[in-house]
Design a protein around this motif. Structure first.
Motif, PDB file in Angstrom:
ATOM      1  N   TYR A   1       0.833  -1.194   0.000  1.00  0.00           N
ATOM      2  CA  TYR A   1       0.000   0.000   0.000  1.00  0.00           C
ATOM      3  C   TYR A   1       0.880   1.262   0.000  1.00  0.00           C
ATOM      4  CZ  TYR A   1      -2.734   3.811   2.001  1.00  0.00           C
ATOM      5  OH  TYR A   1      -3.302   5.032   2.245  1.00  0.00           O
ATOM      6  N   CYS A   2       1.892   1.278   0.848  1.00  0.00           N
ATOM      7  CA  CYS A   2       2.775   2.451   0.940  1.00  0.00           C
ATOM      8  C   CYS A   2       3.564   2.657  -0.345  1.00  0.00           C
ATOM      9  CB  CYS A   2       3.716   2.322   2.136  1.00  0.00           C
ATOM     10  SG  CYS A   2       2.879   2.503   3.727  1.00  0.00           S
ATOM     11  N   GLU A   3       4.019   1.561  -0.934  1.00  0.00           N
ATOM     12  CA  GLU A   3       4.744   1.666  -2.201  1.00  0.00           C
ATOM     13  C   GLU A   3       3.838   2.266  -3.282  1.00  0.00           C
ATOM     14  OE1 GLU A   3       7.321  -1.067  -5.322  1.00  0.00           O
ATOM     15  OE2 GLU A   3       6.208  -2.040  -3.707  1.00  0.00           O
ATOM     16  N   ARG A   4       2.617   1.807  -3.334  1.00  0.00           N
ATOM     17  CA  ARG A   4       1.675   2.334  -4.322  1.00  0.00           C
ATOM     18  C   ARG A   4       1.320   3.789  -4.014  1.00  0.00           C
ATOM     19  NH1 ARG A   4       0.367   3.011  -9.178  1.00  0.00           N
ATOM     20  NH2 ARG A   4      -1.840   3.186  -9.600  1.00  0.00           N
ATOM     21  N   ASP A   5       1.240   4.137  -2.738  1.00  0.00           N
ATOM     22  CA  ASP A   5       0.962   5.510  -2.328  1.00  0.00           C
ATOM     23  C   ASP A   5       2.045   6.448  -2.856  1.00  0.00           C
ATOM     24  OD1 ASP A   5      -0.644   7.407  -0.768  1.00  0.00           O
ATOM     25  OD2 ASP A   5       1.051   7.463   0.620  1.00  0.00           O
ATOM     26  N   VAL A   6       3.298   6.045  -2.742  1.00  0.00           N
ATOM     27  CA  VAL A   6       4.411   6.865  -3.230  1.00  0.00           C
ATOM     28  C   VAL A   6       4.354   6.976  -4.753  1.00  0.00           C
ATOM     29  CG1 VAL A   6       6.932   6.962  -3.461  1.00  0.00           C
ATOM     30  CG2 VAL A   6       5.893   6.407  -1.251  1.00  0.00           C
ATOM     31  N   THR A   7       4.039   5.870  -5.424  1.00  0.00           N
ATOM     32  CA  THR A   7       3.930   5.888  -6.884  1.00  0.00           C
ATOM     33  C   THR A   7       2.815   6.825  -7.331  1.00  0.00           C
ATOM     34  OG1 THR A   7       4.777   3.640  -7.018  1.00  0.00           O
ATOM     35  CG2 THR A   7       3.548   4.447  -8.932  1.00  0.00           C
ATOM     36  N   ILE A   8       1.669   6.736  -6.682  1.00  0.00           N
ATOM     37  CA  ILE A   8       0.531   7.609  -7.011  1.00  0.00           C
ATOM     38  C   ILE A   8       0.903   9.078  -6.776  1.00  0.00           C
ATOM     39  CG2 ILE A   8      -1.785   8.312  -6.230  1.00  0.00           C
ATOM     40  CD1 ILE A   8      -2.158   5.882  -7.812  1.00  0.00           C
ATOM     41  N   LEU A   9       1.552   9.369  -5.651  1.00  0.00           N
ATOM     42  CA  LEU A   9       1.978  10.744  -5.366  1.00  0.00           C
ATOM     43  C   LEU A   9       2.895  11.254  -6.468  1.00  0.00           C
ATOM     44  CD1 LEU A   9       2.200  13.261  -3.571  1.00  0.00           C
ATOM     45  CD2 LEU A   9       4.055  12.102  -2.360  1.00  0.00           C
ATOM     46  N   ARG A  10       3.862  10.432  -6.850  1.00  0.00           N
ATOM     47  CA  ARG A  10       4.792  10.833  -7.910  1.00  0.00           C
ATOM     48  C   ARG A  10       4.039  11.110  -9.207  1.00  0.00           C
ATOM     49  NH1 ARG A  10       7.861   6.136  -9.595  1.00  0.00           N
ATOM     50  NH2 ARG A  10       5.972   5.891 -10.821  1.00  0.00           N
ATOM     51  N   ASP A  11       3.107  10.211  -9.557  1.00  0.00           N
ATOM     52  CA  ASP A  11       2.360  10.383 -10.808  1.00  0.00           C
ATOM     53  C   ASP A  11       1.480  11.636 -10.776  1.00  0.00           C
ATOM     54  OD1 ASP A  11       3.580   8.059 -11.632  1.00  0.00           O
ATOM     55  OD2 ASP A  11       1.791   6.801 -11.398  1.00  0.00           O
TER      56      ASP A  11
END
Length: 128
Positions: free
Chosen positions: A108-118
């Motif tokens: 979840y946290c990894e995806r959260d960082v990816t979403i933030l970056r995008d």
């Protein structure tokens, strides 16, 4: 936290900004915990919310009329960037931790960082 210090130090010239969604919470939380751990990365985290080294995607999305607090997941969904997955959100992570679901939280946290970056690249970073 050594990996964070190394990453921050290496990228300080390439990426002079700290990007967060609700930077007033995220960056302060990181800095407080770095202080508590007496970790030198604390000196690298800006504390002034008006710092030019901070980009807050929530503030970018709100614009001049900051009514409500748009969720990162809602912005990402609107922009067609997907969701965080794992059936978690900030309010449910602690319960998942207590249940021992550490791998789920990590995803979840990894995806959260990816979403933030995008989201940052779409609305604040001049990207596509």
């Amino acid at each position: 936290l050594d990996f964070l210090e190394d990453a921050v130090t290496r990228s300080a010239t390439r990426f002079p900004a700290w990007v967060a969604h609700s930077a007033a919470f995220d960056l302060r939380w990181l800095k407080w915990h770095a202080w508590r751990l007496r970790h030198p990365v604390a000196a690298l985290i800006p504390f002034d919310k008006w710092s030019k080294r901070i980009v807050d995607t929530m503030a970018l999305w709100q614009g001049p009329d900051p009514k409500g607090y748009p969720k990162l997941a809602d912005i990402a969904g609107f922009l067609g960037l997907g969701d965080k997955g794992e059936g978690l959100d900030g309010a449910t992570v602690y319960d998942a931790w207590l249940a021992g679901e550490h791998e789920r939280i990590a995803r979840y946290c990894e995806r959260d960082v990816t979403i933030l970056r995008d989201v940052y690249h779409r609305i604040g970073g001049g990207g596509e």
